[in-house]
Write a protein that holds these residues in place. Structure first.
Motif, mmCIF file in Angstrom:
data_model
loop_
_atom_site.group_PDB
_atom_site.id
_atom_site.type_symbol
_atom_site.label_atom_id
_atom_site.label_comp_id
_atom_site.label_asym_id
_atom_site.label_seq_id
_atom_site.Cartn_x
_atom_site.Cartn_y
_atom_site.Cartn_z
ATOM 1 N N MET A 106 0.827 -1.210 0.000
ATOM 2 C CA MET A 106 0.000 0.000 0.000
ATOM 3 C C MET A 106 0.857 1.254 0.000
ATOM 4 O O MET A 106 0.601 2.214 -0.710
ATOM 5 C CB MET A 106 -0.937 -0.002 1.208
ATOM 6 N N ARG A 107 1.930 1.228 0.778
ATOM 7 C CA ARG A 107 2.759 2.429 0.896
ATOM 8 C C ARG A 107 3.373 2.786 -0.455
ATOM 9 O O ARG A 107 3.384 3.929 -0.882
ATOM 10 C CB ARG A 107 3.846 2.192 1.941
ATOM 11 N N ASN A 108 3.869 1.777 -1.170
ATOM 12 C CA ASN A 108 4.477 2.036 -2.468
ATOM 13 C C ASN A 108 3.443 2.528 -3.472
ATOM 14 O O ASN A 108 3.697 3.424 -4.263
ATOM 15 C CB ASN A 108 5.144 0.765 -3.007
ATOM 16 N N SER A 109 2.233 1.906 -3.441
ATOM 17 C CA SER A 109 1.212 2.302 -4.407
ATOM 18 C C SER A 109 0.773 3.739 -4.171
ATOM 19 O O SER A 109 0.460 4.461 -5.109
ATOM 20 C CB SER A 109 0.009 1.361 -4.339
ATOM 21 N N LEU A 110 0.756 4.166 -2.917
ATOM 22 C CA LEU A 110 0.293 5.521 -2.625
ATOM 23 C C LEU A 110 1.353 6.573 -2.912
ATOM 24 O O LEU A 110 1.050 7.751 -2.991
ATOM 25 C CB LEU A 110 -0.147 5.602 -1.164
ATOM 26 N N LYS A 111 2.608 6.157 -3.074
ATOM 27 C CA LYS A 111 3.657 7.121 -3.414
ATOM 28 C C LYS A 111 3.616 7.501 -4.894
ATOM 29 O O LYS A 111 4.187 8.493 -5.303
ATOM 30 C CB LYS A 111 5.034 6.530 -3.075
ATOM 31 N N SER A 169 -11.412 2.981 9.694
ATOM 32 C CA SER A 169 -10.026 2.628 10.011
ATOM 33 C C SER A 169 -9.151 2.642 8.762
ATOM 34 O O SER A 169 -8.049 3.202 8.764
ATOM 35 C CB SER A 169 -9.987 1.246 10.672
ATOM 36 N N ILE A 170 -9.647 2.037 7.673
ATOM 37 C CA ILE A 170 -8.875 1.988 6.419
ATOM 38 C C ILE A 170 -8.685 3.399 5.860
ATOM 39 O O ILE A 170 -7.585 3.765 5.421
ATOM 40 C CB ILE A 170 -9.573 1.078 5.392
ATOM 41 N N LEU A 171 -9.744 4.196 5.868
ATOM 42 C CA LEU A 171 -9.654 5.560 5.326
ATOM 43 C C LEU A 171 -8.671 6.411 6.114
ATOM 44 O O LEU A 171 -7.910 7.210 5.544
ATOM 45 C CB LEU A 171 -11.037 6.210 5.319
ATOM 46 N N GLU A 172 -8.663 6.253 7.441
ATOM 47 C CA GLU A 172 -7.712 6.992 8.272
ATOM 48 C C GLU A 172 -6.290 6.528 7.979
ATOM 49 O O GLU A 172 -5.364 7.347 7.878
ATOM 50 C CB GLU A 172 -8.050 6.778 9.746
ATOM 51 N N ASP A 173 -6.113 5.224 7.835
ATOM 52 C CA ASP A 173 -4.783 4.685 7.519
ATOM 53 C C ASP A 173 -4.295 5.196 6.162
ATOM 54 O O ASP A 173 -3.137 5.600 6.017
ATOM 55 C CB ASP A 173 -4.833 3.157 7.531
ATOM 56 N N LEU A 174 -5.181 5.184 5.170
ATOM 57 C CA LEU A 174 -4.810 5.684 3.844
ATOM 58 C C LEU A 174 -4.438 7.164 3.898
ATOM 59 O O LEU A 174 -3.474 7.600 3.264
ATOM 60 C CB LEU A 174 -5.966 5.477 2.867
ATOM 61 N N ARG A 175 -5.185 7.928 4.675
ATOM 62 C CA ARG A 175 -4.906 9.364 4.810
ATOM 63 C C ARG A 175 -3.541 9.578 5.446
ATOM 64 O O ARG A 175 -2.736 10.403 4.977
ATOM 65 C CB ARG A 175 -5.998 10.032 5.638
ATOM 66 N N ASN A 176 -3.244 8.842 6.511
ATOM 67 C CA ASN A 176 -1.954 8.987 7.191
ATOM 68 C C ASN A 176 -0.794 8.578 6.302
ATOM 69 O O ASN A 176 0.252 9.236 6.282
ATOM 70 C CB ASN A 176 -1.944 8.162 8.477
ATOM 71 N N ARG A 177 -0.969 7.483 5.563
ATOM 72 C CA ARG A 177 0.100 7.024 4.674
ATOM 73 C C ARG A 177 0.330 8.015 3.542
ATOM 74 O O ARG A 177 1.460 8.224 3.114
ATOM 75 C CB ARG A 177 -0.247 5.640 4.106
ATOM 76 N N LYS A 178 -0.757 8.602 3.041
ATOM 77 C CA LYS A 178 -0.618 9.602 1.979
ATOM 78 C C LYS A 178 0.133 10.826 2.497
ATOM 79 O O LYS A 178 1.007 11.376 1.812
ATOM 80 C CB LYS A 178 -2.001 10.006 1.464
#
Length: 287
Positions: A3-8, A273-282
């Motif tokens: 996920m981290r790589n895809s969001l970069k 939870s997923i949306l918050e995680d995605l926001r933080n990772r972004k």
């Protein structure tokens, strides 16, 4: 996929695919109101929420309007994918104009499904929606009569109930395959169709979005065996408990969340939870 790589990646797009009954909707009341907090965030971030269900196009249109959605949707276990006419499909896709949608037809028409079902009836005693009045469908599902009428408008998929309690559904499905019928278990019914499945339809939608938007991070939520192919097709799979409190077998996935509970409250909790995680990772990727 990490996920981290895809969001970069630049201009990454999140897509959410969700089953309806026992997932976004309560399996008894068909209410989604407990999921409104997560739905509001999804709307505010303009994340496409794509409904993927064994329900008919008419049924999904009803919920799509209640949910104020403008995204495509997948009906009758992947038999058809419906894009709003405002959605610019790539030129190589041949679609059929149906009401206010451009439809990619994947499954064989219900007439062919029913023809093969008649052959299967030589071996098993079962009853399908095509044989039931709306009142009977309403009684079996808890739908209102009006909603049951929408459920009866099948175009690709025949939900059935085995009449003999001694009949084994696995043996039934193996026999159905011999007649060229796809056979999957939903929450309440066995579903018979020809061609198309949730996973294949989801892969088609993902391919189209990648062509138009670039990198995609995909999430799917489901609870039943007919959701397995959809859950396998995405980056993050969310598996809810079935109606009997168990988790379905046969799902191997590198990024799987298996939850206790089902329905809109559970859907809301995990999506927040997923949306918050995605926001933080972004935010981390941008810093």
């Amino acid at each position: 996929m990490d996920m981290r790589n895809s969001l970069k990646r630049p201009q990454s797009q999140i897509l959410i695919f969700t089953d309806l009954d026992s997932t976004l909707l309560d399996d008894q009341t068909y209410d989604f109101s407990p999921a409104v907090p997560a739905l509001k965030i999804i709307h505010s971030r303009k994340i496409p929420l794509i409904l993927v269900s064994s329900k008919t196009r008419a049924e999904i249109e009803f919920f799509r309007e209640l949910l104020s959605l403008e995204s495509p949707f997948i009906a009758e276990n992947g038999g058809g994918i419906y894009f709003p006419t405002s959605f610019a499909l790539p030129k190589e896709y041949s679609y059929k104009k149906i009401d206010s949608f451009n439809a990619l037809i994947i499954g064989e028409p219900i007439k062919e499904v029913l023809r093969r079902c008649r052959r299967l009836k030589r071996d098993f005693n079962f009853r399908g929606f095509s044989e039931m009045p709306a009142q009977e469908i309403a009684s079996l599902t808890g739908l209102t009569l009006e909603q049951a009428l929408l459920a009866s408008k099948r175009e690709f998929d025949e939900p059935i109930i085995l009449q003999n309690p001694l009949d084994d559904k696995e043996i039934f499905c193996k026999k159905a395959l011999q007649y060229g019928l796809d056979c999957v278990y939903g929450g309440r019914f066995i579903h018979l169709f020809v061609g198309g499945n949730k996973g294949g339809a989801v892969k088609t939608v993902l391919k189209i979005y990648r062509q138009l938007k670039g990198p995609i991070f995909s999430i799917a939520l489901g609870d039943s065996p007919n959701d397995i192919s959809m859950l396998k097709a995405v980056d993050k799979a969310v598996l809810m408990q079935s109606r009997d409190g168990t988790h379905i077998n046969g799902l191997a996935h590198p990024d799987l969340i298996a939850l206790e509970g089902n329905g809109p409250e559970t859907w809301n909790r995990v999506m927040l939870s997923i949306l918050e995680d995605l926001r933080n990772r972004k935010l981390m990727a941008e810093s």
